[in-house]
Structures are given as structure tokens and as C-alpha cells.
Design a protein around this motif. Structure first.
Motif, PDB file in Angstrom:
ATOM      1  N   ILE A 320       0.940  -1.245   0.031  1.00 30.51           N
ATOM      2  CA  ILE A 320       0.005  -0.037   0.011  1.00 30.51           C
ATOM      3  C   ILE A 320       0.657   1.296   0.160  1.00 30.51           C
ATOM      4  CG2 ILE A 320      -1.774   1.166   1.331  1.00 30.51           C
ATOM      5  CD1 ILE A 320      -2.954  -1.222   2.145  1.00 30.51           C
ATOM      6  N   GLY A 321       0.811   2.007  -1.208  1.00 26.58           N
ATOM      7  CA  GLY A 321       1.631   3.287  -1.195  1.00 26.58           C
ATOM      8  C   GLY A 321       3.055   3.002  -1.885  1.00 26.58           C
ATOM      9  N   ILE A 322       3.225   1.844  -2.478  1.00 29.70           N
ATOM     10  CA  ILE A 322       4.326   1.626  -3.012  1.00 29.70           C
ATOM     11  C   ILE A 322       4.428   2.447  -4.403  1.00 29.70           C
ATOM     12  CG2 ILE A 322       5.702  -0.156  -4.347  1.00 29.70           C
ATOM     13  CD1 ILE A 322       4.769  -2.394  -2.477  1.00 29.70           C
ATOM     14  N   VAL A 323       3.443   2.746  -5.141  1.00 27.24           N
ATOM     15  CA  VAL A 323       3.726   3.631  -6.350  1.00 27.24           C
ATOM     16  C   VAL A 323       3.983   4.857  -5.834  1.00 27.24           C
ATOM     17  CG1 VAL A 323       2.329   4.369  -8.122  1.00 27.24           C
ATOM     18  CG2 VAL A 323       1.978   2.005  -7.672  1.00 27.24           C
ATOM     19  N   TRP A 324       3.532   5.603  -5.100  1.00 29.08           N
ATOM     20  CA  TRP A 324       3.856   6.675  -4.641  1.00 29.08           C
ATOM     21  C   TRP A 324       5.038   7.052  -4.065  1.00 29.08           C
ATOM     22  CZ3 TRP A 324       3.056  11.732  -5.901  1.00 29.08           C
ATOM     23  CH2 TRP A 324       2.036  12.158  -6.552  1.00 29.08           C
ATOM     24  N   SER A 325       5.384   6.140  -3.166  1.00 27.95           N
ATOM     25  CA  SER A 325       6.823   6.056  -2.577  1.00 27.95           C
ATOM     26  C   SER A 325       7.873   5.846  -3.728  1.00 27.95           C
ATOM     27  CB  SER A 325       7.137   4.680  -1.548  1.00 27.95           C
ATOM     28  OG  SER A 325       8.151   4.748  -1.163  1.00 27.95           O
ATOM     29  N   PHE A 326       7.613   5.297  -4.765  1.00 28.65           N
ATOM     30  CA  PHE A 326       8.698   5.257  -5.926  1.00 28.65           C
ATOM     31  C   PHE A 326       8.519   6.604  -6.532  1.00 28.65           C
ATOM     32  CE2 PHE A 326       9.083   4.647 -10.452  1.00 28.65           C
ATOM     33  CZ  PHE A 326      10.135   4.130 -10.694  1.00 28.65           C
ATOM     34  N   VAL A 327       7.388   7.403  -6.646  1.00 27.09           N
ATOM     35  CA  VAL A 327       7.463   8.459  -7.345  1.00 27.09           C
ATOM     36  C   VAL A 327       7.977   9.390  -6.518  1.00 27.09           C
ATOM     37  CG1 VAL A 327       5.961  10.682  -8.137  1.00 27.09           C
ATOM     38  CG2 VAL A 327       5.281   8.075  -8.728  1.00 27.09           C
ATOM     39  N   ASP A 328       7.818   9.586  -5.208  1.00 24.62           N
ATOM     40  CA  ASP A 328       8.512  10.472  -4.196  1.00 24.62           C
ATOM     41  C   ASP A 328      10.093  10.281  -4.270  1.00 24.62           C
ATOM     42  OD1 ASP A 328       6.102  11.537  -3.447  1.00 24.62           O
ATOM     43  OD2 ASP A 328       6.128  10.488  -1.607  1.00 24.62           O
ATOM     44  N   GLU A 329      10.578   8.823  -4.342  1.00 24.58           N
ATOM     45  CA  GLU A 329      12.069   8.756  -4.430  1.00 24.58           C
ATOM     46  C   GLU A 329      12.697   9.230  -5.795  1.00 24.58           C
ATOM     47  OE1 GLU A 329      14.328   4.971  -3.065  1.00 24.58           O
ATOM     48  OE2 GLU A 329      12.455   4.110  -3.230  1.00 24.58           O
ATOM     49  N   ILE A 330      11.994   9.196  -6.857  1.00 22.84           N
ATOM     50  CA  ILE A 330      12.224   9.844  -8.194  1.00 22.84           C
ATOM     51  C   ILE A 330      12.602  11.076  -7.961  1.00 22.84           C
ATOM     52  CG2 ILE A 330      11.411  10.107 -10.354  1.00 22.84           C
ATOM     53  CD1 ILE A 330      12.620   7.569 -10.202  1.00 22.84           C
ATOM     54  N   GLY A 388      -3.225 -17.826 -11.724  1.00 22.30           N
ATOM     55  CA  GLY A 388      -4.221 -17.026 -10.995  1.00 22.30           C
ATOM     56  C   GLY A 388      -3.981 -15.578 -11.261  1.00 22.30           C
ATOM     57  N   ASN A 389      -4.507 -14.760 -10.364  1.00 23.02           N
ATOM     58  CA  ASN A 389      -3.947 -13.372 -10.283  1.00 23.02           C
ATOM     59  C   ASN A 389      -2.807 -12.858  -9.542  1.00 23.02           C
ATOM     60  OD1 ASN A 389      -4.799 -13.444  -7.761  1.00 23.02           O
ATOM     61  ND2 ASN A 389      -6.120 -11.951  -7.765  1.00 23.02           N
ATOM     62  N   VAL A 390      -1.959 -13.858  -9.634  1.00 22.97           N
ATOM     63  CA  VAL A 390      -0.563 -13.229  -8.695  1.00 22.97           C
ATOM     64  C   VAL A 390       0.276 -12.380 -10.196  1.00 22.97           C
ATOM     65  CG1 VAL A 390       1.597 -14.196  -7.979  1.00 22.97           C
ATOM     66  CG2 VAL A 390      -0.628 -15.270  -7.239  1.00 22.97           C
ATOM     67  N   SER A 391       0.500 -11.156  -9.706  1.00 23.30           N
ATOM     68  CA  SER A 391       1.273 -10.415 -10.809  1.00 23.30           C
ATOM     69  C   SER A 391       2.393  -9.344 -10.051  1.00 23.30           C
ATOM     70  CB  SER A 391       0.181  -9.614 -11.640  1.00 23.30           C
ATOM     71  OG  SER A 391      -0.432  -8.973 -10.684  1.00 23.30           O
ATOM     72  N   VAL A 392       2.454  -9.728  -8.608  1.00 23.48           N
ATOM     73  CA  VAL A 392       3.459  -8.960  -8.137  1.00 23.48           C
ATOM     74  C   VAL A 392       4.886  -9.286  -8.349  1.00 23.48           C
ATOM     75  CG1 VAL A 392       1.872  -8.193  -6.417  1.00 23.48           C
ATOM     76  CG2 VAL A 392       3.375 -10.048  -5.771  1.00 23.48           C
ATOM     77  N   THR A 393       5.835  -8.328  -8.281  1.00 25.36           N
ATOM     78  CA  THR A 393       7.184  -8.710  -8.660  1.00 25.36           C
ATOM     79  C   THR A 393       7.899  -9.503  -7.675  1.00 25.36           C
ATOM     80  OG1 THR A 393       7.652  -6.516  -9.708  1.00 25.36           O
ATOM     81  CG2 THR A 393       9.308  -7.599  -9.093  1.00 25.36           C
ATOM     82  N   GLY A 394       7.621  -9.437  -6.274  1.00 22.57           N
ATOM     83  CA  GLY A 394       7.998 -10.135  -5.282  1.00 22.57           C
ATOM     84  C   GLY A 394       7.864 -11.618  -5.334  1.00 22.57           C
ATOM     85  N   ILE A 420      17.129  -6.764 -12.106  1.00 21.25           N
ATOM     86  CA  ILE A 420      16.296  -7.338 -11.311  1.00 21.25           C
ATOM     87  C   ILE A 420      16.354  -6.911 -10.112  1.00 21.25           C
ATOM     88  CG2 ILE A 420      15.322  -9.907 -10.829  1.00 21.25           C
ATOM     89  CD1 ILE A 420      16.694 -10.944 -13.120  1.00 21.25           C
ATOM     90  N   PRO A 421      15.221  -6.490  -9.253  1.00 24.96           N
ATOM     91  CA  PRO A 421      15.179  -6.256  -8.030  1.00 24.96           C
ATOM     92  C   PRO A 421      15.314  -7.304  -7.082  1.00 24.96           C
ATOM     93  CG  PRO A 421      12.999  -6.262  -9.011  1.00 24.96           C
ATOM     94  CD  PRO A 421      13.714  -6.485  -9.979  1.00 24.96           C
ATOM     95  N   GLU A 452      19.121  -3.901  -5.124  1.00 26.05           N
ATOM     96  CA  GLU A 452      18.213  -3.459  -3.885  1.00 26.05           C
ATOM     97  C   GLU A 452      17.085  -2.835  -4.621  1.00 26.05           C
ATOM     98  OE1 GLU A 452      19.835  -1.314  -0.697  1.00 26.05           O
ATOM     99  OE2 GLU A 452      21.542  -2.353  -0.557  1.00 26.05           O
ATOM    100  N   THR A 453      15.644  -3.111  -3.916  1.00 25.82           N
ATOM    101  CA  THR A 453      14.569  -2.647  -4.356  1.00 25.82           C
ATOM    102  C   THR A 453      14.177  -1.294  -3.985  1.00 25.82           C
ATOM    103  OG1 THR A 453      13.803  -4.898  -4.207  1.00 25.82           O
ATOM    104  CG2 THR A 453      12.217  -3.419  -4.733  1.00 25.82           C
ATOM    105  N   THR A 454      15.174  -0.275  -4.371  1.00 22.54           N
ATOM    106  CA  THR A 454      15.211   1.312  -4.337  1.00 22.54           C
ATOM    107  C   THR A 454      15.388   1.829  -5.431  1.00 22.54           C
ATOM    108  OG1 THR A 454      17.296   1.527  -3.451  1.00 22.54           O
ATOM    109  CG2 THR A 454      15.627   0.857  -1.757  1.00 22.54           C
ATOM    110  N   VAL A 455      14.861   2.954  -5.627  1.00 23.99           N
ATOM    111  CA  VAL A 455      14.996   4.103  -6.690  1.00 23.99           C
ATOM    112  C   VAL A 455      16.640   4.237  -6.878  1.00 23.99           C
ATOM    113  CG1 VAL A 455      14.653   6.348  -7.707  1.00 23.99           C
ATOM    114  CG2 VAL A 455      12.634   4.829  -6.902  1.00 23.99           C
ATOM    115  N   GLU A 456      17.114   4.538  -5.641  1.00 24.05           N
ATOM    116  CA  GLU A 456      18.712   4.794  -5.619  1.00 24.05           C
ATOM    117  C   GLU A 456      19.472   3.830  -6.070  1.00 24.05           C
ATOM    118  OE1 GLU A 456      20.613   6.914  -2.269  1.00 24.05           O
ATOM    119  OE2 GLU A 456      18.425   7.301  -1.494  1.00 24.05           O
ATOM    120  N   ALA A 457      19.188   2.528  -5.688  1.00 23.12           N
ATOM    121  CA  ALA A 457      20.007   1.355  -6.274  1.00 23.12           C
ATOM    122  C   ALA A 457      19.609   1.114  -7.871  1.00 23.12           C
ATOM    123  CB  ALA A 457      19.376  -0.035  -5.416  1.00 23.12           C
ATOM    124  N   LEU A 458      18.485   1.673  -8.256  1.00 23.33           N
ATOM    125  CA  LEU A 458      18.130   1.319  -9.645  1.00 23.33           C
ATOM    126  C   LEU A 458      19.111   2.552 -10.516  1.00 23.33           C
ATOM    127  CD1 LEU A 458      16.596  -0.171 -11.707  1.00 23.33           C
ATOM    128  CD2 LEU A 458      14.820   1.308 -11.572  1.00 23.33           C
TER     129      LEU A 458
END
Length: 468
Positions: A320-330, A388-394, A420-421, A452-458
Motif C-alpha cells: 500500500i503506497g508503493i507506487v507513490w513511494s517510488f514517485v517520491d523517491e524519483i 491465477g491473479n498473482v502478478s506482483v514482482t516479489g 532484477i530487484p 536493492e529494491t530502491t530507486v537509488e539502487a536502480l
């Protein structure tokens, strides 16, 4: 999480019986810092602290509770099973100098619910044994943020949580309606509800999760649950609502054919319903309080709430909030991002970001808006392993990564580096189906970097790419 079980194993009002994974009371010393109070008292790695202040040592919480003073009386068992009494002494604020081998000393408390949507019951056969371990351990809820149902608590556990003020906890509630709870969790569902009330009245904070199941606990039942939770909101800091997940192994959920909120209309209805409570709470307390998983907005093709509506992202680990967290990190790293991407040759497609299908729907727009086109590619990976409906990266597996990357690399005319994260790996560096990073690289025959699964690492990965 849950499994059908012999009812005799369940804790009753006056018992403290559990099926536990292997373990016995007492904390095994992993390290003892030289010159520390523990070292001066003669403790050595490999020894076991069995009791402290006359109390059996069950977990790290007990240690923090009973060893909070400047002195502590402990019983120590050496390699020969001989037990001796030791007095530990330290200055105010000084660390004991001890590191334990684990945080739970008597094993993990197993789950005895019969949750119809339990993801572990939907796993394919042949995976690592540890992946089938169903826990419902309140200590891991406090220490690591694991969600528990409270149905497997004994009276002694409840008393301990209150006495030691083990707070906050993370609780899977799902519904307040007793009949619906029994449908979802099993015949012991009421005990979890009763324990919730006792703990809330005792001042224990509980972050709540609701796994939403179509035509079972949504609609009017969700309204009933949220209104009930509002009566305890002083001790319910957050409520997270996530769509039910199902795999290709799922036969039915709560007696119905498995489905979730993947359609635009179904997701939009949930958003509209929950907005009422969000607006109400922001007007009353300047907090959103109830948050929807990112999937709802993605499936509904609806705009996300403003970043500030996620407050301090209390249920980030719940998706919950991963998308906005990504945007904020960017935004915070925009200058570094622009420099790193700008150094990648235009038209080279030198970097390929590998993600699950769900994340790809958001990232493709973000990368395009940030002028990464022709420099950075996006490779969505479908989860055939779980289906099924499993589509998350993790939850991506090694076999799906290998199959997708090999097919993709065979079609490319230019070399690329696949990023790859590392969220797909556990603490031992394994995917869910047991692949190591080395195996994935070898089987793909491609240049692969795990990050690592962060914008900085990417961004760091982008910066380290050689211009193609």
C-alpha cells in the motif's frame, strides 16, 4: 493463513497448548562482544541462557523485558548441559554485548485456522519445506510486522501482551461479522474477535489488514467492518485493504469460484466505497486511516490519492503506497536519475528493467515521462508458476525469469543488461522455486544485475552501465 487441524491442538480459554516448530526455551549466544558486560561475566558463544530473573526465556521480547535494568540474574547452560547462575551488571545505557542466534527461542507458533484464501494452501507441490510453514505468532507480528489473526492466542498470551505492552501488532481481521468471519477463517474465528476487543481496551495498538473477497466480505459487510473498527480507532492506527490473491491451484474461495478485483468496474466500486471513510477521517483527524492496496487503483485505471494521503505509509509492506513511494523517491533523486540515464546512449536500449506484470503498468508510464525511452526498456514477466491473479514482482520465480529473459534476449539485436530487484530473493539468496542468482545468470546466458529494491539502487545500476 490456515490449515484444517485436530481441534485438540487449539488453545482453549484456560490452556497454553501449541504445536510449535522445533525449539526449546533458552537463547543461544551467537556472539559476545569483547570487553562487554556479558564477556566480563564469562559468557561465551554457543552457551544458552535458559532463564532470566527466574523466568523461562522464550524469545527476544522476554530478554528485552527482563534485562532492561542495570543488573540481571540469569541461568546459563554450557555445551555440557551444566547450568550455572550468573549475575550480569552494566552501566546505565550500556549494551550487554550479546547477539542471539534467533529472535524466537522456543520455536514458531503454528497456525490452526482454516482460512479459505490462505495463500500457502494454494502453493504447488515440491517447493522448499519452509514455504509451507503456516505461522500465526504474535511475537513475529510485533518484531517483524507479520499479520496474525489472534485466534491462536491463549489466555496466557493475551495476559503477556498486555503486561509487557507488546504493541503495535499487525492483525488480519477481514470482517467483524461473526458468520462471515467463520466462513473466511474457520470455526475458531470468534476467539480472534474477542481477543481483539480485549487487547484494544487494554491499550494495545493494532494495524489491521482486510483481505477483500468478492461477494463475501465486501459491500455491506465491509461497511459493517469499518464502522466496527472506528469504535476502536484510538488503538487501530491504520486499516489496509488488499484484494484476495489466488493461484492456479485454487479450487474455490469461501465456496465460490476464485476471483478478485482485476476488472476496472469491480476495483472502482471498492475505491468509491472506501473514499467515504477516507474523507470522513481526514475531516475528523487529518489522517486517511483506511488505505487501499495499489492494485485497486491500477485495475480501476484510476488516479492514485495524493502522496500525503498515505500519511507515513503505515502499511507499505502490505503493498500500500508503493507506487507513490517510488514517485517520491524519483523526485528526491531526479537530478542523479537524469545524469545517469543521460549517459546511456539514445537508441541503445542498454538497460532492461525486469518486473512483474502489476508493476509494469505503472513503471512504463513513469519511465516514458522521465525521458528513458530508447535508453531503458521494461520487461514484464508473467507469473506462470503461480498463475491465477498473482502478478506482483516479489512473487516472481526463477523459472519464469529464465524463460522470459531467454526469449527476450534471443530477439534483441543489441546487448542489454537485465536489472532484477532482489525482492524476489529470500535471506539465503534463493527465489521461491530455489534458483540462485548464479543459476539465473547461467541459464539465461545474459548480463544480469540484481539490485536493492530502491530507486537509488536502480539509478546506481544505470550509472554503472557502459555505453552500448
Amino acid at each position: 493463513m490456515g490449515i484444517e487441524t485436530d481441534n485438540s491442538l487449539l488453545p482453549t480459554d484456560n490452556s497454553d497448548r501449541y504445536e510449535r516448530s522445533e525449539g526449546r526455551p533458552g537463547a543461544v549466544l551467537k556472539t559476545v562482544a569483547p570487553g562487554s558486560p556479558a564477556d566480563e561475566a564469562g559468557l561465551v558463544p554457543g552457551e544458552r541462557i535458559v532463564r532470566i530473573e527466574g523466568e523461562e526465556l522464550r524469545d527476544i521480547i522476554d530478554w528485552m523485558w527482563y534485562a532492561d535494568d542495570t543488573e540481571a540474574e540469569i541461568d546459563v547452560e554450557d555445551s555440557g548441559k551444566t547450568v550455572r547462575e550468573v549475575t550480569l551488571s552494566r552501566d546505565l545505557g550500556q549494551d550487554w554485548g550479546i547477539e542471539f542466534e534467533d529472535i524466537l527461542f522456543d520455536g514458531i507458533r503454528r497456525c490452526h485456522n482454516a482460512c479459505t484464501f490462505c495463500f500457502m494452501n494454494q502453493l504447488p507441490q515440491g517447493m522448499r519445506d519452509s514455504l509451507y510453514l503456516k505461522d500465526d505468532d504474535f511475537r513475529l507480528s510485533f518484531l517483524q510486522g507479520n499479520f496474525v489473526t489472534l485466534t491462536n492466542l491463549s489466555d496466557a498470551d493475551v495476559d503477556r501482551i498486555v503486561e509487557q505492552h507488546i504493541s503495535p501488532l499487525y492483525v488480519s481481521l477481514h470482517a467483524s461479522n461473526p458468520q462471515v468471519r467463520e466462513t473466511l477463517i474457520g470455526k475458531n474465528a470468534q476467539r480472534g474477535l474477542d481477543n481483539f476487543v480485549v487487547l484494544a481496551k487494554a491499550g494495545i495498538d493494532m494495524n489491521v489488514q482486510i483481505v477483500l473477497v468478492p461477494e463475501v466480505n465486501d459491500g455491506a459487510i465491509l461497511d459493517e467492518t469499518l464502522r466496527w473498527l472506528k469504535t476502536f480507532k484510538d488503538h487501530v492506527p491504520s486499516v489496509g485493504i488488499v484484494p484476495v490473491a489466488y493461484t492456479n491451484q485454487t479450487k474455490e474461495i469461501a465456496g465460490r469460484e476464485p476471483k478478485s478485483y482485476n476488472s476496472q468496474l469491480a476495483a472502482a466500486r471498492v475505491i468509491e466505497q472506501v473514499q467515504h471513510y477516507q474523507f470522513e477521517e481526514r475531516a475528523e483527524r487529518e489522517t486517511t486511516w483506511v488505505y487501499l492496496a495499489d492494485e485497486f487503483y491500477i485495475y480501476a485505471q484510476a488516479p492514485f490519492p495524493k502522496s500525503e494521503w498515505y500519511d507515513e505509509f503505515p502499511q507499505y509492506e502490505n503493498g500500500i503506497g508503493i507506487v507513490w513511494s517510488f514517485v517520491d523517491e524519483i523526485k528526491e533523486n531526479l537530478a542523479r536519475y537524469q545524469v545517469a540515464v543521460g549517459k546511456i546512449g539514445l537508441g541503445s536500449d542498454a538497460a532492461t528493467v525486469v518486473v512483474g506484470e502489476l508493476a509494469s503498468e505503472t513503471l512504463i508510464g513513469a519511465l516514458s515521462a522521465l525521458d528513458a525511452g530508447g535508453r531503458v526498456r521494461l520487461l514484464p514477466v508473467r507469473n506462470y508458476f503461480f498463475g491465477g491473479n498473482v502478478s506482483v514482482t516479489g512473487l516472481l520465480t526463477g523459472i519464469d525469469l529464465v524463460t522470459t529473459i531467454r526469449y527476450d534476449s534471443d530477439r534483441l539485436e543489441r546487448p542489454t543488461t537485465y536489472l532484477i530487484p532482489d525482492i524476489i530473493l529470500n535471506a539465503c539468496g534463493l527465489t521461491l522455486d530455489g534458483y540462485t542468482p548464479e543459476q539465473i545468470r547461467e541459464d539465461c546466458g545474459a548480463n544480469i544485475v540484481f539490485h536493492e529494491t530502491t530507486v537509488e539502487a536502480l539509478i546506481e545500476c544505470f550509472a554503472n552501465l557502459k555505453e552500448q
